[in-house]
Scaffold this motif. Structure first.
Motif, short mmCIF file in Angstrom:
data_model
loop_
_atom_site.label_atom_id
_atom_site.label_comp_id
_atom_site.label_asym_id
_atom_site.label_seq_id
_atom_site.Cartn_x
_atom_site.Cartn_y
_atom_site.Cartn_z
N GLU A 197 0.83 -1.21 0.00
CA GLU A 197 0.00 0.00 0.00
C GLU A 197 0.87 1.27 0.00
O GLU A 197 0.54 2.27 -0.64
CB GLU A 197 -0.90 -0.06 1.24
N LYS A 198 1.98 1.19 0.75
CA LYS A 198 2.85 2.38 0.87
C LYS A 198 3.37 2.83 -0.49
O LYS A 198 3.44 4.03 -0.79
CB LYS A 198 4.05 2.04 1.78
N ALA A 199 3.72 1.85 -1.32
CA ALA A 199 4.25 2.19 -2.65
C ALA A 199 3.17 2.84 -3.52
O ALA A 199 3.43 3.76 -4.30
CB ALA A 199 4.80 0.94 -3.32
N VAL A 200 1.92 2.36 -3.35
CA VAL A 200 0.82 2.94 -4.13
C VAL A 200 0.58 4.39 -3.67
O VAL A 200 0.36 5.29 -4.50
CB VAL A 200 -0.47 2.09 -3.99
N GLU A 201 0.67 4.60 -2.35
CA GLU A 201 0.50 5.97 -1.82
C GLU A 201 1.60 6.89 -2.35
O GLU A 201 1.36 8.05 -2.69
CB GLU A 201 0.53 5.95 -0.29
N ARG A 202 2.81 6.37 -2.41
CA ARG A 202 3.94 7.17 -2.91
C ARG A 202 3.70 7.57 -4.37
O ARG A 202 3.92 8.71 -4.77
CB ARG A 202 5.24 6.39 -2.77
N LEU A 203 3.20 6.60 -5.15
CA LEU A 203 2.88 6.91 -6.55
C LEU A 203 1.82 8.00 -6.62
O LEU A 203 1.94 8.96 -7.40
CB LEU A 203 2.32 5.66 -7.25
#
Ligand code: COA
Length: 533
Positions: free
Chosen positions: A32-38
């Motif tokens: 999820e963190k990577a999606v938020e960063r995107l």
């Protein structure tokens, strides 16, 4: 349902759950963190972009999803999905190859497996005559491994060599830059037939700001050095300026909206479903890999009307029918079949029949499906004296020279020369699919253990230190584990020895798609060189 059938189904469904887990890990690197960063960067996960790129309501046929796991590169064990997404989708009705970096995996940089995946997708596109769309967001070469990704043929430069050659053949190369494209990577934008950049998101330069400062002392921002405005308004290196990803995706579709419709180079009959449900495959295949199987039952589950027109059905029972040959229709497309049956050991009679059928299908310009579940050609003096070597060689020659599209599906053991005769990777099938039952290695673990043990025993005995029973057993087990591990579809899929591990229920749809794509190019004339007979 008999107990064996229930057991088979439970076993294979459980095996495919393991595949689901791996695919999930490949699809959501960083969670999820990577999606938020995107999202903070105004970016969507790459498969979401692809879904918007292809025709609404159509399927994206994603290739090589489990590439890159367990590679153990310097500092990086896994490269989920090989760091990029590749696959086939329709844009305005035309099959298109889509190649998209996933910036969540080490900034979309190219590891050796990333390159292999990129090259494979381009090779399929060039062979089948497909336009390519690149969704480019990459930090370029994975620098700790530059020697393994930069200088050689099939390394970084080959991406652009392929783009140039495909574009010269009229195959459109469209790049949508949605992030960094630095150094050599910048050419993905500049080599495209048309390229799209997004304001304050896409960058393309031969040297990024840190390098420019070091080399010339100039201090400049990425935006002013090679952002979307610079390349679409000043340098002319890119062609279309967009303000966000959705607009950019719509632009790619616009660019490809007036392409001539593709056509199939074979007569396609009306499609009809199989009478036997594709789900029955879960019962057909024994849970034990080396147990024989009834391939005619499998063919009924994938063929239109469950109809198989068999060639030489009565020839040499027990030997000739370890390979079954004939024709089926797959969603209306006529397909020649060469399929392992029973235990799959290839006797001379089976090899002769297979060669005849390959030659006949080539004459008729009917594509070929190889269903592989064979541990090898029959060994021993009877077989050698009968000419198994020359009949096997004829089979390998006809497989190599057949000019029709060829696809291999592995549903069991895939060892030794049978891998050659049944159109393994070295024989360049248009597509190669594994299932969870596939086991591809030079020998089975058991056979390899015995061969290697006999060598080790001799060595140890001549050194005056013979092996104890315990040592022999431990050695044997070590070899079985190694060989069986390396034959597994996960190990092979990680290294791109297959184009996808198919679930049993996906087989019919995927084969139909793959034959359709493979038949977009005209079929040449047959020529086989020096068969022995
Ligand atoms: N080689 C090896 N690792 C690289 C890399 C490269 N070329 N480019 C980025 N990475 C790594 C980073 O070290 C980081 O690793 P970590 O997660 O373990 O810390 C990870 O990839 C993500 O990079 P990051 O810089 O945090 O991502 P970003 O989205 O902020 O920026 C880039 C992306 C591509 C703009 C930026 O990473 C960059 O400029 N990279 C160098 C590009 C370059 O000069 N390439 C030349 C090679 S041809």
């Amino acid at each position: 349902m008999t107990d064996a059938k229930t057991e088979n189904r439970a076993f294979w469904e459980n095996e495919e759950l393991k595949l689901d887990q791996l695919v999930y890990d490949a699809s959501w690197p960083g969670g999820e963190k990577a999606v938020e960063r995107l999202a903070k960067q105004g970016k969507q996960p790459v498969r979401q972009l692809i879904e918007k790129l292809i025709d609404p309501g159509t399927e994206f046929f994603e290739l090589s999803r489990i590439a890159g796991f367990g590679m153990f590169y310097p500092d990086v064990d896994d490269v989920p999905c090989g760091g990029m997404v590749t696959g086939l989708g329709k844009i305005y009705g035309n099959w298109t190859m889509i190649l998209a970096n996933d910036s969540r995996v080490k900034a979309g940089t190219y590891f050796p497996i990333t390159l292999k995946k990129h090259m494979r997708a381009q090779a399929i596109a060039e062979r089948c005559g497909l336009n390519c769309v690149y969704i480019a967001d990459s930090g370029g070469a994975y620098l700790p491994m530059q020697a393994d990704v930069f200088p050689d043929d099939q390394h970084f430069g080959s991406m652009f060599y392929n783009m140039a050659r495909m574009s010269s053949k009229g195959l459109k190369q469209i790049t949508l830059s949605t992030g960094g494209n630095t150094a050599g990577g910048a050419y993905i934008v500049f080599m495209a037939c048309q390229s799209i950049m997004i304001d304050k998101m896409s960058y393309s330069f031969l040297g990024g700001p840190p390098l420019v400062k070091a080399a010339t002392g100039e201090v400049i921002s990425a935006e002013d050095l090679g952002g979307a405005r610079i390349h679409t308004q000043i340098s002319g290196g890119a062609d279309h300026f967009c303000t966000n990803q959705d607009e950019a995706i719509a632009k790619v579709r616009d660019i490809l909206s007036l392409e001539a419709p593709q056509k199939l180079h074979i007569h396609r009959y009306a499609e009809s479903p199989s009478q036997v449900p594709v789900e029955s495959i879960y019962q057909t295949f024994p849970a034990k890999i080396h147990q024989g199987m009834r391939v005619r039952d499998f063919l009924e589950a994938i063929a239109d009307d469950s109809y198989f027109i068999e060639y030489k059905k009565t020839y040499s029972p027990g030997r000739g029918d370890n390979i079954v040959a004939g024709k089926i229709r797959l969603k209306g497309i006529p397909v020649g079949v060469i399929a392992s049956n029973g235990l799959g050991i290839i006797f001379a009679e089976a090899a002769r029949k297979a060669t005849e059928w390959i030659v006949r299908c080539s004459q008729e310009k009917v594509p070929l499906l190889f269903i592989q579940s064979s541990p090898g050609y029959m060994v021993g003096s009877e077989s050698e004296h009968m000419g198994i070597g020359k009949y096997g060689a004829d089979m390998v020659r006809s497989v190599s020279c057949a000019q029709v599209p060829r696809i291999q599906l592995v549903v069991g053991p895939d060892n030794g020369a049978a891998n050659y005769g049944m159109c393994g990777r070295a024989y360049r099938p248009h597509f190669l699919f594994h299932t969870m039952r596939a086991r591809t290695s030079v020998m089975s673990g058991r056979s390899a253990a015995e061969v290697l043990l006999s060598i080790e025993e001799r060595k140890r005995a001549s050194a005056g230190n013979p092996m104890s029973e315990g040592e022999k057993q431990a050695f044997r087990q070590q070899m079985v584990d190694k060989y069986d591990g390396e034959a597994h579809p996960f190990y092979c899929g990680a290294r791109l020895l297959s184009d996808r591990v198919l679930k049993f229920r996906e087989i019919r749809d995927w084969l139909a798609m793959a034959f359709e794509v493979s038949l977009l190019q005209p079929i040449g004339e047959p020529a086989f060189g020096n068969l022995r007979f």
